[in-house]
Design a protein around this motif. Structure first.
Motif, short mmCIF file in Angstrom:
data_model
loop_
_atom_site.label_atom_id
_atom_site.label_comp_id
_atom_site.label_asym_id
_atom_site.label_seq_id
_atom_site.Cartn_x
_atom_site.Cartn_y
_atom_site.Cartn_z
N LEU A 110 19.32 -20.95 -13.63
CA LEU A 110 19.22 -22.22 -13.51
C LEU A 110 18.01 -22.87 -13.07
O LEU A 110 17.48 -23.83 -13.41
N GLY A 111 17.13 -22.39 -12.00
CA GLY A 111 15.74 -22.71 -11.74
C GLY A 111 16.01 -23.83 -10.80
O GLY A 111 16.95 -24.11 -10.05
N VAL A 112 15.02 -24.41 -10.71
CA VAL A 112 14.72 -25.67 -9.78
C VAL A 112 15.05 -27.00 -10.42
O VAL A 112 14.33 -27.19 -11.29
N LEU A 113 15.95 -27.84 -9.94
CA LEU A 113 16.06 -29.23 -10.46
C LEU A 113 15.11 -30.09 -9.96
O LEU A 113 15.11 -30.19 -8.40
N SER A 114 14.25 -30.67 -10.69
CA SER A 114 13.12 -31.33 -10.05
C SER A 114 12.56 -32.41 -11.04
O SER A 114 12.99 -32.27 -12.26
N GLN A 115 12.05 -33.18 -10.71
CA GLN A 115 11.33 -34.00 -11.87
C GLN A 115 10.24 -33.23 -12.72
O GLN A 115 9.70 -32.11 -12.47
N TRP A 169 16.46 -31.86 -15.20
CA TRP A 169 17.09 -30.62 -15.73
C TRP A 169 15.95 -29.87 -16.21
O TRP A 169 16.32 -28.65 -16.55
N GLY A 170 15.02 -30.33 -16.29
CA GLY A 170 13.69 -29.71 -17.06
C GLY A 170 13.95 -28.74 -17.91
O GLY A 170 14.41 -28.50 -18.98
N GLY A 171 13.30 -27.40 -17.36
CA GLY A 171 13.11 -26.22 -18.00
C GLY A 171 14.36 -25.65 -18.38
O GLY A 171 14.65 -25.16 -19.38
N TYR A 172 15.51 -26.04 -17.75
CA TYR A 172 17.04 -25.16 -17.99
C TYR A 172 17.39 -26.27 -19.10
O TYR A 172 17.86 -25.57 -20.07
#
Length: 253
Positions: A110-115, A169-172
């Protein structure tokens, strides 16, 4: 309404996957665990791939308890696996089972949800390694073996954010767009063969990843992994022969 247009309504028989050998990644818990159990319950010989041996052994024991075909375990961390690991794994599968009729590439990070502007390079690299590069290397290694099967099904796990980008949701999200494209490329290249490639979007489901992404959500309002299995069984069974290059929603709102 036919099952061909409504995979979520598919009812699998007890021997729907009889004599099929199916690999499931991320098989230790969540959707991967349930898919492995459901495939085994329908007669498949399931190969359990994951990074936590204890979890894989627990799923293995559950399969044994249901008197299904004996499963196999492959401990592998997709974050550190190399092309040679996947090639060696595929050779082992061919030597032990002689074929591979299906693969559910379900494991993801999932990674980190961020801007978007706050995504670190390290987090981006890890997401791309697990969610994209490992799927590329694994599918590339498996395809020649799967192509030997009369009717093989390669199934990638996608997401709604892999069809429509979503803030934070960026990279995901980007990684799932890549998976959608990967599946379509494979489907087009193998269009005239017995191998089909599709994506499945599980939707909001009671999993640890979902709980991490939505910590304030009541999990009891969500479908369980078992609830969404009809679509997985449909796409892995011969009922879906001819269905390729598609992105299927496991839940219909």
């Amino acid at each position: 309404m036919s099952t061909e247009t409504s995979p979520h309504l598919f009812t699998a028989s007890a021997d729907e996957l009889k004599n099929k050998v199916i690999l499931v990644t991320g098989a230790g818990d969540g959707i991967g665990r349930q898919a492995a159990l459901s495939f085994a319950a329908c007669g498949a010989t399931v190969i359990l791939l994951g990074r936590t041996v204890k979890k894989l052994e627990a799923v293995y024991d559950e399969i044994e308890a249901m008197s299904a075909p004996q499963a196999a375990i492959i401990p592998l961390d997709l974050n550190g696996a190399t092309q040679q690991h996947y090639l060696d794994m595929t050779a082992t599968i061919e030597n032990q089972f002689g074929r591979l009729d299906g693969a559910l590439l379900n494991a993801a990070h999932l990674g980190v949800l961020s801007q978007y502007v706050q995504i670190s390079e390290d987090h981006w690299d890890q997401l791309m390694q697990v969610n994209v590069k490992s799927q590329f290397l694994l599918s590339q290694a498996l395809l020649p073996l799967m192509a030997k099967s009369n009717h093989a099904s390669l199934l990638f796990t996608s997401s709604s954010v892999g069809k429509q980008g979503r803030a934070y949701w960026g990279g995901y999200s980007v990684s799932k767009f890549a998976i959608e494209g990967m599946s379509q490329v494979i489907a087009d290249e193998y269009d005239k063969t017995g191998l089909r490639s599709n994506c499945i979007n599980p939707g909001a489901t009671q999993t640890l990843m979902r709980a991490t992404a939505y910590p304030g959500e009541d999990p009891q309002t969500l479908k369980t992994p078992l609830d969404i299995m009809p679509s997985y069984l449909y796409l892995m069974s011969d009922a879906s022969i001819g269905i390729t290059g598609q992105s299927i929603n496991a839940q219909i709102k």
